[in-house]
Design a protein around this motif. Structure first.
Motif, mmCIF file in Angstrom:
data_model
loop_
_atom_site.group_PDB
_atom_site.id
_atom_site.type_symbol
_atom_site.label_atom_id
_atom_site.label_comp_id
_atom_site.label_asym_id
_atom_site.label_seq_id
_atom_site.Cartn_x
_atom_site.Cartn_y
_atom_site.Cartn_z
ATOM 1 N N LEU A 6 0.841 -1.208 0.000
ATOM 2 C CA LEU A 6 0.000 0.000 0.000
ATOM 3 C C LEU A 6 0.876 1.258 0.000
ATOM 4 C CD1 LEU A 6 -2.914 1.177 0.314
ATOM 5 C CD2 LEU A 6 -2.584 1.043 2.770
ATOM 6 N N ARG A 12 -4.898 2.845 -5.178
ATOM 7 C CA ARG A 12 -6.088 2.525 -5.993
ATOM 8 C C ARG A 12 -7.228 2.246 -5.011
ATOM 9 N NH1 ARG A 12 -2.145 -0.725 -7.824
ATOM 10 N NH2 ARG A 12 -3.191 -2.574 -6.994
ATOM 11 N N LEU A 14 -11.234 1.820 -3.677
ATOM 12 C CA LEU A 14 -12.627 1.446 -3.884
ATOM 13 C C LEU A 14 -13.431 2.217 -2.840
ATOM 14 C CD1 LEU A 14 -14.710 -0.587 -5.081
ATOM 15 C CD2 LEU A 14 -13.984 -2.196 -3.324
ATOM 16 N N ILE A 16 -16.831 2.970 -0.997
ATOM 17 C CA ILE A 16 -18.162 2.375 -0.785
ATOM 18 C C ILE A 16 -18.896 3.234 0.237
ATOM 19 C CG2 ILE A 16 -19.422 0.273 -0.202
ATOM 20 C CD1 ILE A 16 -16.734 -1.257 -0.562
ATOM 21 N N GLY A 17 -19.791 4.078 -0.248
ATOM 22 C CA GLY A 17 -20.535 4.923 0.682
ATOM 23 C C GLY A 17 -20.615 6.352 0.195
ATOM 24 N N PHE A 21 -16.454 11.528 -0.379
ATOM 25 C CA PHE A 21 -15.089 11.002 -0.276
ATOM 26 C C PHE A 21 -14.572 10.538 -1.636
ATOM 27 C CE2 PHE A 21 -16.353 9.905 4.327
ATOM 28 C CZ PHE A 21 -16.029 11.193 4.747
ATOM 29 N N VAL A 35 -18.734 2.650 -5.464
ATOM 30 C CA VAL A 35 -19.800 1.653 -5.449
ATOM 31 C C VAL A 35 -21.008 2.288 -4.788
ATOM 32 C CG1 VAL A 35 -20.564 -0.592 -4.587
ATOM 33 C CG2 VAL A 35 -18.202 -0.282 -5.324
ATOM 34 N N VAL B 102 -19.757 -4.563 -5.821
ATOM 35 C CA VAL B 102 -18.390 -4.477 -5.320
ATOM 36 C C VAL B 102 -17.469 -5.340 -6.181
ATOM 37 C CG1 VAL B 102 -16.912 -5.146 -3.364
ATOM 38 C CG2 VAL B 102 -19.043 -3.945 -2.934
ATOM 39 N N LEU B 113 -6.905 -0.318 -1.449
ATOM 40 C CA LEU B 113 -7.544 0.254 -0.260
ATOM 41 C C LEU B 113 -9.048 0.402 -0.516
ATOM 42 C CD1 LEU B 113 -7.054 1.655 2.580
ATOM 43 C CD2 LEU B 113 -7.093 3.806 1.332
ATOM 44 N N ALA B 114 -9.855 -0.011 0.458
ATOM 45 C CA ALA B 114 -11.301 0.232 0.388
ATOM 46 C C ALA B 114 -11.660 1.278 1.430
ATOM 47 C CB ALA B 114 -12.064 -1.057 0.662
ATOM 48 N N VAL B 115 -12.372 2.317 1.001
ATOM 49 C CA VAL B 115 -12.841 3.342 1.936
ATOM 50 C C VAL B 115 -14.341 3.097 2.145
ATOM 51 C CG1 VAL B 115 -13.149 5.816 2.320
ATOM 52 C CG2 VAL B 115 -11.100 4.981 1.157
ATOM 53 N N ILE B 116 -14.711 2.794 3.381
ATOM 54 C CA ILE B 116 -16.108 2.398 3.657
ATOM 55 C C ILE B 116 -16.777 3.429 4.564
ATOM 56 C CG2 ILE B 116 -17.591 0.581 4.618
ATOM 57 C CD1 ILE B 116 -15.230 -1.385 4.066
ATOM 58 N N SER B 117 -17.890 3.975 4.081
ATOM 59 C CA SER B 117 -18.608 4.961 4.908
ATOM 60 C C SER B 117 -20.100 4.644 4.930
ATOM 61 C CB SER B 117 -18.358 6.383 4.387
ATOM 62 O OG SER B 117 -18.636 6.467 3.010
ATOM 63 N N LEU B 118 -20.420 3.363 5.030
ATOM 64 C CA LEU B 118 -21.814 2.923 5.140
ATOM 65 C C LEU B 118 -22.254 3.006 6.598
ATOM 66 C CD1 LEU B 118 -21.433 -0.348 3.045
ATOM 67 C CD2 LEU B 118 -22.565 1.751 2.307
ATOM 68 N N PRO B 119 -23.560 2.981 6.870
ATOM 69 C CA PRO B 119 -23.978 2.893 8.279
ATOM 70 C C PRO B 119 -23.346 1.668 8.937
ATOM 71 C CG PRO B 119 -25.839 3.377 6.867
ATOM 72 C CD PRO B 119 -24.687 3.081 5.956
ATOM 73 N N GLN B 122 -24.049 -2.198 8.422
ATOM 74 C CA GLN B 122 -23.707 -2.765 7.112
ATOM 75 C C GLN B 122 -22.209 -2.719 6.850
ATOM 76 O OE1 GLN B 122 -26.217 -0.794 4.109
ATOM 77 N NE2 GLN B 122 -27.404 -0.202 5.896
ATOM 78 N N VAL B 126 -19.163 -5.535 5.083
ATOM 79 C CA VAL B 126 -18.412 -5.118 3.892
ATOM 80 C C VAL B 126 -16.914 -5.076 4.209
ATOM 81 C CG1 VAL B 126 -18.074 -3.258 2.200
ATOM 82 C CG2 VAL B 126 -20.378 -3.812 2.990
ATOM 83 N N MET B 130 -13.874 -7.220 2.468
ATOM 84 C CA MET B 130 -12.676 -6.616 1.857
ATOM 85 C C MET B 130 -11.406 -7.275 2.406
ATOM 86 S SD MET B 130 -13.593 -4.388 -0.321
ATOM 87 C CE MET B 130 -15.118 -5.221 -0.656
ATOM 88 N N ASN B 136 -6.728 -3.645 2.009
ATOM 89 C CA ASN B 136 -6.654 -2.815 3.210
ATOM 90 C C ASN B 136 -7.937 -1.988 3.320
ATOM 91 O OD1 ASN B 136 -3.667 -3.103 4.080
ATOM 92 N ND2 ASN B 136 -3.540 -2.668 1.888
ATOM 93 N N PHE B 140 -14.531 4.553 7.766
ATOM 94 C CA PHE B 140 -14.982 5.843 8.287
ATOM 95 C C PHE B 140 -16.186 5.664 9.222
ATOM 96 C CE2 PHE B 140 -17.901 9.467 7.907
ATOM 97 C CZ PHE B 140 -17.084 10.496 8.309
ATOM 98 N N ILE B 178 -7.330 10.621 2.491
ATOM 99 C CA ILE B 178 -8.525 9.774 2.517
ATOM 100 C C ILE B 178 -9.522 10.403 3.485
ATOM 101 C CG2 ILE B 178 -9.386 7.421 2.930
ATOM 102 C CD1 ILE B 178 -7.137 7.512 0.814
ATOM 103 N N CYS B 179 -10.773 10.523 3.076
ATOM 104 C CA CYS B 179 -11.862 11.143 3.856
ATOM 105 C C CYS B 179 -11.536 12.614 4.156
ATOM 106 C CB CYS B 179 -12.176 10.334 5.114
ATOM 107 S SG CYS B 179 -12.812 8.692 4.720
#
Lengths: 55, 512
Positions: A6, A12, A14, A16-17, A21, A35, B102, B113-119, B122, B126, B130, B136, B140, B178-179
Motif C-alpha cells: 500500500l 487505488r 474502492l 463504498i458509501g 469522499f 460503489v 463491489v 484500499l477500500a474506503v467504507i462509509s456505510l452505516p 452494514q 463489507v 474486503m 486494506n 470511516f 482519505i476522507c
C-alpha cells in the motif's frame, strides 16, 4: 496483498458509501471507483428515523 | 426578504446529494439561505427553526422533495427556483466511475484500499469481505461495536493488512488524503493517530512550521482501548518504521487505556526512529517525548528538525486576552466550545481543567462532568458535535454544518457566555467554503467573544488565507492552534485571573 505494498504502489481506492469522499479522491487524481450501495433508500429511511428520535 | 417553499410530490433523492445541492444553492447570487430536503419529520423540525415550514411543507411526506429558498427582495424567484432545480437534478459527479456491485468494481481497478462509509451495521460485513479479499480498509463508519472492531482488527492483522477505523476520519498515504484530509507538503514525519481531527490539527501546525508529512494513519478512536489493545497503532508504527521516507514518528491519542499506552510506549522503544507522542491526558514523558497538547508536540518535532520558530509569546497572548475581554459585560463569565472535531474538544476540556476551570462536556470521561442533556449547555461546556449522539441519522458536522451552526447561535444567545470557541476544518472531504458558511450566518452584536481554530494547510483547496479573512472580517478572532484558543478563552472568561497559571504551564502547553 500486505500493507507494505500500500505504501509502495500507486494508491487505488474502492469507495463504498459517501460520494463526498469519492469526489475528494478524484480531486487529488487518485485512481478510484465508486460503489453505490444497494438498499440506499432503506438506509436513508433508517437514518431519518434515528434523527427523528433525536430532535 | 422573500421566501419560496415548493413541494415536489413523490420526488425522492438521497440526503447527501440534497445537502450538496443546498450548499451550491446558497452560492446563487441574491440567495440568502436554502434548504433542500425530503419531508421527513426531522427535516421539518429543522425547517421550522430556519423559518421555512409553510403549511404545504408541513403536509409533505418522506417521499416528497421540498425546495426552500430565502432571497433578497430584488431577486426573481422563478428564475432562481429553476436554477436550484437544475442543481438538484444534475448534481451527480461528472465522469463518475460508478458500480452497483463491489465485485465488478474490484475487477475493474484491483484496489489496494477500500474506503467504507456505510452505516455501521452494514459496514462491518463489507469491511470483513474486503479483508478476506486481501484489501486494506479505511473504515470511516462509526456505530460499530467494540466486539466487531476487535474481530475485524485481529482478522486484518492475521492477513498483514491495515484496518483503519472504525470512526477513522483521516488518513494520508504518500500525500493523498482519505476522507477528511489536508493537502500536505511531502516530508519525513510519519503519524499514527487514534484521533482524527487531532491528526489534522498537528499536520496543520507542522505545515505552518514548513514541515511535511510522509504518511499519516487514523486508526480510530478506540484502538488504544483495553479491548482493542492498540492492534492497528502497532501495525502502523511497524509500517512507518520500515518505510524509508519516514524519519520521525509521532503517535497521537485521544481516548486510551493507560495500560495500552504504556504498552505502546514500550513498543516504541524498539523503533529505530525518533518518536514523539501526544497522549492527551497523560502528563508524564513515557520515555518517548510525550506532550500534553498537540501544539507542544508539533513544536518539539520542529525543534528536532532544527526549526525553532515561535508562534507567539506569553505577553502577546495576554495582551490579546486583555484587548478582547475589555468590552465584555460583567455577567458574561462562561466558556462554550462547539466543535466538529472530537480531539480538539477533548484537548480544550483538558486545558481548561489544567487552568482550574471545570467544564462539562457531552464526551467527558468523568461522569460528574458529563452533560446529562447533550442538547443543552450548562456553565462552561465543551460540545463535540461529531459525537455519535449527533451523527446518528445525520452526516458528520464537517460535511453538514447545519446543526453545529444552530448550536453556535444558541450559545451566542446565552447572556452568561463570555467566549464561544469553535473549529473550522479545511481540506478534502469538507465543503468548498467552511468558513463562509459560519461567517455568513453568525451574527453577534454585544455578544460573547468569538474564537476560531481554523485547521488547514497553506495548500488546502479552500485557500487558508481567504478562509481566515472571511472569519476575521466577521469579527471572529482566528487562533494559531487549538491550545492557543483554549488558553485565550480561559484568560478572557476570567479577565486574566489565570495569568499566573498560564505562565507556569507555558512550556507544557506550547513546548517553548
Amino acid at each position: 496483498m500486505g500493507y507494505e505494498r500500500l505504501l509502495k504502489e500507486e494508491l487505488r481506492v474502492l469507495n463504498i458509501g459517501l460520494e463526498n469522499f469519492y469526489i475528494a479522491l478524484v480531486q487529488q487524481n487518485v485512481k478510484v471507483v465508486n460503489v453505490r450501495p444497494r438498499q440506499r433508500r432503506k438506509i436513508e429511511r433508517e437514518l431519518e428515523e434515528a434523527l427523528e428520535k433525536l430532535l | 426578504m422573500q421566501r419560496f417553499v415548493i413541494v415536489k410530490k413523490g420526488v425522492y433523492l438521497d440526503s447527501i446529494r440534497l445537502m450538496k445541492a443546498t450548499e451550491e444553492a446558497k452560492k446563487i447570487p441574491k440567495v440568502k439561505n436554502a434548504f433542500l430536503s425530503l419531508g421527513t419529520e426531522a427535516n421539518k423540525k429543522l425547517m421550522s427553526e430556519l423559518g421555512f415550514l409553510t403549511e404545504e411543507a408541513r403536509k409533505a411526506g418522506p417521499d416528497d422533495l421540498i425546495i426552500a429558498i430565502e432571497m433578497d427582495e430584488k431577486g426573481e424567484g422563478a428564475a432562481v427556483i429553476r436554477e436550484v432545480e437544475a442543481l438538484i437534478f444534475s448534481s451527480k459527479t461528472k465522469g463518475t466511475q460508478e458500480y452497483a456491485s463491489v465485485e465488478d468494481a474490484i475487477l475493474s481497478l484491483r484496489p489496494n484500499l477500500a474506503v467504507i462509509s456505510l452505516p455501521g451495521d452494514q459496514a462491518v460485513d463489507v469491511a470483513e469481505d474486503m479483508i478476506m479479499k486481501g484489501i486494506n480498509v479505511h473504515l470511516f463508519s462509526d456505530h460499530v461495536s467494540l466486539k466487531d472492531e476487535v474481530r475485524l482488527k485481529k482478522l486484518a492483522n492475521e492477513k498483514n493488512l491495515l484496518l483503519l477505523g472504525p470512526g477513522a476520519g483521516t488518513t494520508i498515504i504518500g500525500g493523498k488524503g482519505i476522507c477528511f484530509a489536508n493537502e500536505v507538503e511531502k516530508g519525513d514525519i510519519g503519524l499514527v493517530a487514534s484521533a482524527g481531527t487531532g491528526l489534522q490539527e498537528i499536520i496543520s501546525i507542522l505545515d505552518s512550521l514548513s514541515l511535511g508529512v510522509s504518511h499519516a494513519f487514523g486508526v480510530g478512536g478506540s484502538d488504544l482501548s483495553k479491548e482493542v489493545g492498540g492492534i492497528m497503532t502497532k501495525k502502523c508504527i511497524e509500517a512507518l518504521n520500515s518505510d524509508p521516507s519516514t524519519k520521525i514518528l509521532c503517535i497521537i491519542a485521544k481516548q486510551h487505556s493507560r495500560e495500552v499506552v504504556s504498552e505502546i510506549a514500550s513498543y516504541c522503544s524498539k523503533v529505530r526512529k525518533k518518536t514523539f507522542a501526544c497522549f492527551l491526558g497523560v502528563e508524564d514523558n513515557l520515555g518517548l517525548e510525550n506532550s500534553e497538547t498537540l501544539h507542544a508536540c508539533a513544536v518539539k518535532i520542529a525543534k528536532e528538525k532544527g526549526e525553532s520558530k515561535q508562534f507567539f509569546s506569553f505577553k502577546e497572548i495576554l495582551s490579546n486576552a486583555e484587548s478582547l475581554s475589555s468590552k465584555l459585560q460583567k455577567e458574561r463569565i462562561f466558556i462554550r466550545g462547539v466543535y466538529s472535531g472530537g480531539t480538539l474538544a477533548h484537548e480544550s476540556f483538558l486545558i481548561l481543567s489544567k487552568l482550574g476551570i471545570r467544564a462539562y462536556s457531552n464526551t467527558s470521561y468523568e461522569k460528574r462532568y458529563l452533560l446529562q442533556n447533550p442538547l443543552k449547555s450548562i456553565g462552561n461546556s465543551i460540545i463535540d458535535m461529531g459525537d455519535e449522539f449527533f451523527t446518528q441519522g445525520r452526516a458528520h458536522p464537517m460535511i453538514d454544518s447545519t446543526l453545529k451552526i444552530l448550536r453556535m447561535k444558541n450559545e451566542i444567545k446565552d447572556r452568561r457566555v463570555a467566549v464561544l470557541m469553535f473549529d473550522v476544518i479545511l481540506g478534502y472531504g469538507v465543503s468548498d467554503d467552511p468558513a463562509g458558511e459560519i461567517a455568513d450566518t453568525i451574527e453577534q452584536v454585544n455578544g460573547p467573544v468569538l474564537l476560531c481554530r481554523l485547521v488547514g494547510t497553506k495548500k488546502d483547496r479552500q485557500g487558508l488565507e481567504r478562509q481566515k479573512k472571511k472569519l476575521e472580517d466577521s469579527g471572529i478572532a482566528v487562533c494559531r492552534s487549538n491550545a492557543e484558543m483554549a488558553v485565550l478563552a480561559c484568560l478572557i472568561a476570567t479577565r486574566c485571573r489565570v495569568e499566573r497559571k498560564v505562565e507556569k504551564l507555558w512550556v507544557r502547553l506550547f513546548g517553548l
